[in-house]
Scaffold this motif. Sequence first.
Motif, PDB file in Angstrom:
ATOM      1  N   TYR A 191       0.777  -1.146  -0.017  1.00 49.34           N
ATOM      2  CA  TYR A 191      -0.193  -0.104   0.200  1.00 49.34           C
ATOM      3  C   TYR A 191       0.815   1.078   0.137  1.00 49.34           C
ATOM      4  O   TYR A 191       0.398   2.123  -0.678  1.00 49.34           O
ATOM      5  CB  TYR A 191      -0.999   0.177   1.163  1.00 49.34           C
TER       6      TYR A 191
ATOM      7  N   GLU B 268       2.065   1.765  -3.591  1.00 46.98           N
ATOM      8  CA  GLU B 268       0.849   2.176  -4.371  1.00 46.98           C
ATOM      9  C   GLU B 268       0.754   3.675  -4.027  1.00 46.98           C
ATOM     10  O   GLU B 268       0.286   4.677  -4.870  1.00 46.98           O
ATOM     11  CB  GLU B 268      -0.270   1.433  -4.231  1.00 46.98           C
TER      12      GLU B 268
ATOM     13  N   LYS C 106       3.401   6.008  -5.431  1.00 41.94           N
ATOM     14  CA  LYS C 106       3.199   6.052  -6.923  1.00 41.94           C
ATOM     15  C   LYS C 106       1.940   6.920  -7.444  1.00 41.94           C
ATOM     16  O   LYS C 106       2.165   7.758  -8.135  1.00 41.94           O
ATOM     17  CB  LYS C 106       2.741   4.729  -7.486  1.00 41.94           C
TER      18      LYS C 106
ATOM     19  N   ASP D 228      -7.852  -1.536  -1.858  1.00 40.66           N
ATOM     20  CA  ASP D 228      -7.454  -1.730  -3.180  1.00 40.66           C
ATOM     21  C   ASP D 228      -7.991  -0.931  -4.036  1.00 40.66           C
ATOM     22  O   ASP D 228      -7.050  -0.334  -4.985  1.00 40.66           O
ATOM     23  CB  ASP D 228      -7.551  -3.151  -3.586  1.00 40.66           C
TER      24      ASP D 228
END
Length: 130
Positions: free
Chosen positions: A13, A16, A19, A109
């Motif tokens: 996470y 992510e 990014k 997610d």
Amino acid sequence: MRKKLLKKELNVYREELLKLREEVYSEIRRISEDVLMKTQTEASGDISSHTFHLADAASDNFERDFSLGLASNEMEIIRQIDLALRKIDDSSYGICEACEKPIPKRRLDALPYVRNCLKCQENLDQQKQT
């Protein structure tokens, strides 16, 4: 109900979120370069010395205001991402701020910077509408 996220999951996470933060910063830079840094004449594509028509000015002002709104929304996402990263550091990531229950992994997610479970978010959205 799921248990706390594992360190490996938290690292996924984190990556992510980092990014995503870079992508949002890139979008803010693009908005800035495309609209906010240009003069009205440059934005209109007219580089001649002709006077600027009021309708063109109004249209350009609307475009700038719209772009400022987009940039503001993007900055809010950056703030949410940074908060999520701090929560990873303090071990509170993935916990609903309203009910303090774990946020389902599927929701994290889909939106890794989410702060509330779906049920609590729906309740908060309903309260804002009334």
